[in-house]
Design a protein around this motif. Structure first.
Motif, PDB file in Angstrom:
ATOM      1  N   LEU A   1       1.060  -1.222  -0.065  1.00  0.00           N
ATOM      2  CA  LEU A   1       0.191  -0.040  -0.310  1.00  0.00           C
ATOM      3  C   LEU A   1       0.493   1.506   0.325  1.00  0.00           C
ATOM      4  O   LEU A   1       0.651   2.141  -0.598  1.00  0.00           O
ATOM      5  CB  LEU A   1      -0.831  -0.204   1.190  1.00  0.00           C
ATOM      6  CG  LEU A   1      -1.803   1.248   1.208  1.00  0.00           C
ATOM      7  CD1 LEU A   1      -2.964   1.332   0.217  1.00  0.00           C
ATOM      8  CD2 LEU A   1      -2.237   1.152   3.443  1.00  0.00           C
ATOM      9  N   ASP A   2       2.476   1.367   0.701  1.00  0.00           N
ATOM     10  CA  ASP A   2       2.620   3.066   0.649  1.00  0.00           C
ATOM     11  C   ASP A   2       3.741   2.818  -0.239  1.00  0.00           C
ATOM     12  O   ASP A   2       4.097   3.662  -0.818  1.00  0.00           O
ATOM     13  CB  ASP A   2       3.731   2.103   2.395  1.00  0.00           C
ATOM     14  CG  ASP A   2       2.993   1.806   3.267  1.00  0.00           C
ATOM     15  OD1 ASP A   2       1.861   3.081   3.973  1.00  0.00           O
ATOM     16  OD2 ASP A   2       3.496   2.090   4.380  1.00  0.00           O
ATOM     17  N   VAL A   3       3.977   2.246  -1.260  1.00  0.00           N
ATOM     18  CA  VAL A   3       4.549   2.257  -2.106  1.00  0.00           C
ATOM     19  C   VAL A   3       4.124   2.887  -3.972  1.00  0.00           C
ATOM     20  O   VAL A   3       3.913   2.803  -4.438  1.00  0.00           O
ATOM     21  CB  VAL A   3       5.025   0.851  -2.725  1.00  0.00           C
ATOM     22  CG1 VAL A   3       5.829   0.226  -1.786  1.00  0.00           C
ATOM     23  CG2 VAL A   3       4.824  -0.305  -3.055  1.00  0.00           C
ATOM     24  N   LEU A   4       2.108   2.545  -2.848  1.00  0.00           N
ATOM     25  CA  LEU A   4       1.844   3.801  -4.094  1.00  0.00           C
ATOM     26  C   LEU A   4       1.331   3.942  -4.415  1.00  0.00           C
ATOM     27  O   LEU A   4       2.282   5.333  -3.703  1.00  0.00           O
ATOM     28  CB  LEU A   4       0.013   2.983  -3.751  1.00  0.00           C
ATOM     29  CG  LEU A   4      -0.122   1.388  -3.871  1.00  0.00           C
ATOM     30  CD1 LEU A   4      -2.170   1.507  -3.688  1.00  0.00           C
ATOM     31  CD2 LEU A   4      -0.419   0.736  -4.653  1.00  0.00           C
ATOM     32  N   VAL A   5       1.253   5.442  -5.800  1.00  0.00           N
ATOM     33  CA  VAL A   5       1.554   6.652  -6.249  1.00  0.00           C
ATOM     34  C   VAL A   5       0.464   7.416  -5.050  1.00  0.00           C
ATOM     35  O   VAL A   5      -0.598   7.240  -5.709  1.00  0.00           O
ATOM     36  CB  VAL A   5       2.006   7.186  -7.494  1.00  0.00           C
ATOM     37  CG1 VAL A   5       1.837   8.642  -7.902  1.00  0.00           C
ATOM     38  CG2 VAL A   5       3.563   6.019  -8.092  1.00  0.00           C
ATOM     39  N   GLY A   6       0.879   8.238  -4.564  1.00  0.00           N
ATOM     40  CA  GLY A   6      -0.170   9.463  -4.358  1.00  0.00           C
ATOM     41  C   GLY A   6      -1.097   8.789  -2.948  1.00  0.00           C
ATOM     42  O   GLY A   6      -0.797   7.903  -1.930  1.00  0.00           O
ATOM     43  N   LEU A   7      -1.830   9.582  -2.764  1.00  0.00           N
ATOM     44  CA  LEU A   7      -3.362   8.092  -1.617  1.00  0.00           C
ATOM     45  C   LEU A   7      -2.934   8.452  -0.546  1.00  0.00           C
ATOM     46  O   LEU A   7      -2.870   7.742   0.261  1.00  0.00           O
ATOM     47  CB  LEU A   7      -3.057   7.246  -2.144  1.00  0.00           C
ATOM     48  CG  LEU A   7      -4.107   6.524  -3.658  1.00  0.00           C
ATOM     49  CD1 LEU A   7      -3.646   5.046  -3.760  1.00  0.00           C
ATOM     50  CD2 LEU A   7      -5.161   7.368  -4.152  1.00  0.00           C
ATOM     51  N   THR A   8      -2.026  10.024  -0.137  1.00  0.00           N
ATOM     52  CA  THR A   8      -1.810  10.500   1.623  1.00  0.00           C
ATOM     53  C   THR A   8      -2.555   9.808   2.440  1.00  0.00           C
ATOM     54  O   THR A   8      -2.150   8.531   3.537  1.00  0.00           O
ATOM     55  CB  THR A   8      -1.002  11.339   1.669  1.00  0.00           C
ATOM     56  OG1 THR A   8      -0.081  11.256   0.924  1.00  0.00           O
ATOM     57  CG2 THR A   8      -0.612  11.549   2.893  1.00  0.00           C
TER      58      THR A   8
END
Length: 523
Positions: free
Chosen positions: A238-245
């Motif tokens: 999940l953390d390596v996905l782009v954006g979506l902070t």
């Protein structure tokens, strides 16, 4: 060169692998048919070949329905592939390869279409996205592939299609290799040949018997199946996905809450019942389905779900043509999602008529009956979703958690394009990314803008144009096979087929109306 694997043979092979993996054969075949339809959709006359190869009646409507259902498989693993990847099943590489073979076969349906090849390449890359390592090799040497070898299954005499098939096969092989590395499954050992070659006199091959097994040699114990992905591994994905902070922060918070709730329950302490169902608010292409798939795995790792599969549906897969049938259809969908997550995209479309209300009423009952082993996530545009939930008291009390998915920035979309291109083993240099920025600056934004879906469509079209560019090169170099150029990002084909689709090759026997091929797939 030998004949390409037909779609019929590829589907049969997929079913055989599914049976060995414990996947329902009918489910696997339907996944393969839908995947093939969505890949072949841009090709003129493809529905005729698809109908013949699948054994279904020649119907453009049935083909279109399958293509619509399969569009999500071009960007994400199928439900069965997702389940095998989450469980780290030893059969996952074989199932992924079988799906890639289906994609390969589908690219040859109908007339030659570079866009169909682009669809096939990205769909093949998506099938092991869940199981592939985070760091994807970006060089041919990193994959151990010989990209200069001709495709061993290309159709005889079809030079252009052979060139396109070459490139697609490299994607397929690369994905299989990556999955074997990730799941620590050794590739099958090649058995000795069962026939000896012809003698000097040209005699026909003679069958030989395999060497007898040693009677006293004890059988080696079977290797234990690998453990399913842990919460930490899934949160890392999940953390390596782009954006979506903000989305990542909320999912981390939910995971922590549910973990503590489970620990309190194991310790015999009382704990308030926490509603696990969620609302995902956001425009198309903002990562809702991707996050839902990770949520399913996280809940399984926490022991809240027994399987952790994601079943993605929309109104058409819940509502039937007659009252009374909708309840049965919805209940069947819920049964397929039991043990995992049921993801209902554009859920607000269930409001406003008695058919949708029947589906909602059935859904509320099924959620209550299966509350211990089912999570439902409803998704759609923010304002319609607020109205939909507010108008259904049975839903309002069950959906307490809302997560907002904001649109991606241009920088994030460029990064997403780079990740997709790398996963499909293509090189997109600075000129390509600058061209993409120009396209993004010119495209009209609004609720209908596709976000990550838009850049995926651009990449699919670019892969097709890349293949068309190389059609007259007999032996392209590795660099040529890998390099996307800025001119490949043609805005005229970014969101649609490269040529019109012929849904009616025989006007005397088929309806003459041509359905639209513009993509309106779920997020």
């Amino acid at each position: 060169m030998t004949d390409a694997l037909s779609l019929s043979a590829a589907l049969d092979a997929l079913v055989a692998v599914a049976t060995a993996a414990g996947v329902d054969a009918a489910t696997a075949r339907r996944e393969g048919e839908c995947l093939a339809a969505t890949i072949a959709e841009p090709a003129r006359g493809a529905f005729v070949d698809w109908s013949e190869q699948t054994g279904r009646p020649r119907s453009s409507e049935e083909f279109m329905d399958a293509a619509s259902r399969g569009r999500r498989y071009r960007s994400a693993p199928t439900p069965a592939m997702n389940g095998l990847a989450l469980a780290r099943s030893p059969q996952a590489p074989s199932y992924a390869k079988a799906l890639a073979d289906v994609a390969l076969a589908a690219a040859s349906l109908g007339e030659e279409s570079p866009r169909a090849v682009g669809n096939a390449a990205t769909a093949a890359a998506a099938q092991l996205g869940e199981a592939a390592p985070t760091a994807v090799p970006t060089t041919a040497e990193g994959t151990g592939l010989d990209l200069t070898q001709p495709h061993e299954q290309a159709r005889t005499g079809d030079h252009f299609l052979a060139q396109m098939m070459d490139q697609l096969t490299q994607v397929q092989r690369k994905i299989a290799n990556l999955d074997l590395q990730q799941s620590d499954v050794r590739p099958p050992v090649e058995l000795p040949p069962t026939t000896q070659g012809p003698g000097v006199d040209g005699a026909a091959p003679v069958a030989t018997q395999p060497p007898p097994a040693e009677p006293d040699k004890p059988e080696e114990p079977a290797e234990p199946e690998p453990e399913p992905k842990s919460v930490e591994e899934l949160l890392a994905e999940l953390d390596v996905l782009v954006g979506l902070t903000d989305v990542k922060g909320e999912i981390h918070r939910q995971a922590a809450i549910l973990r503590v709730e489970g620990l309190r329950k194991d310790a015999g302490l009382t704990s308030p019942t926490i509603t696990r169902h969620m609302i995902f608010n956001g425009n198309p292409g903002t990562g809702k389905t991707t996050v839902a798939r990770l949520v399913a795995g996280i809940y399984r790792a926490l022991g809240l779900l027994t399987k952790g599969q994601l079943v993605e549906v929309d109104r058409s897969e819940l509502v039937a043509g007659f009252l009374g049938q909708t309840a049965m259809k919805t209940a069947e969908v819920v049964r397929s999602a039991e043990g995992g997550v049921l993801f209902i995209d554009e859920a607000y479309s269930l409001a406003g008529d008695q058919y949708g209300q029947e589906a909602v009423d059935t859904l509320v009952k099924e959620m209550e009956d299966k509350r211990d082993d089912l999570v439902v996530i409803v998704a759609g545009y923010p304002v319609p979703m607020e109205v939909f939930i507010a108008q259904n008291p049975g839903l309002e009390s069950r959906f307490r958690t809302q997560i907002d998915f904001v649109d991606y920035t241009d920088d994030e979309l460029v990064r997403i394009f780079g990740v997709m291109a790398t996963a499909a083993e293509y090189d997109a240099g600075d000129p390509v990314l600058e061209r993409l920025r120009e396209l993004l600056a010119a495209v009209q934004r609004g609720p209908q803008f596709g976000n990550a879906r838009y850049v995926r469509n651009v990449l699919e079209a670019a892969i097709g144009r890349h293949a068309w560019r190389l059609r007259d090169i007999e032996a392209p170099t590795i660099e040529q096979l890998r390099t996307i150029e800025a001119d490949d990002l043609d805005p005229l084909v970014a969101d649609g087929p490269t040529e019109p689709v012929d849904w009616d090759p025989e006007p005397s026997t088929e309806p003459s109306t041509e359905p639209s091929t513009v993509e309106e797939e779920p997020a």
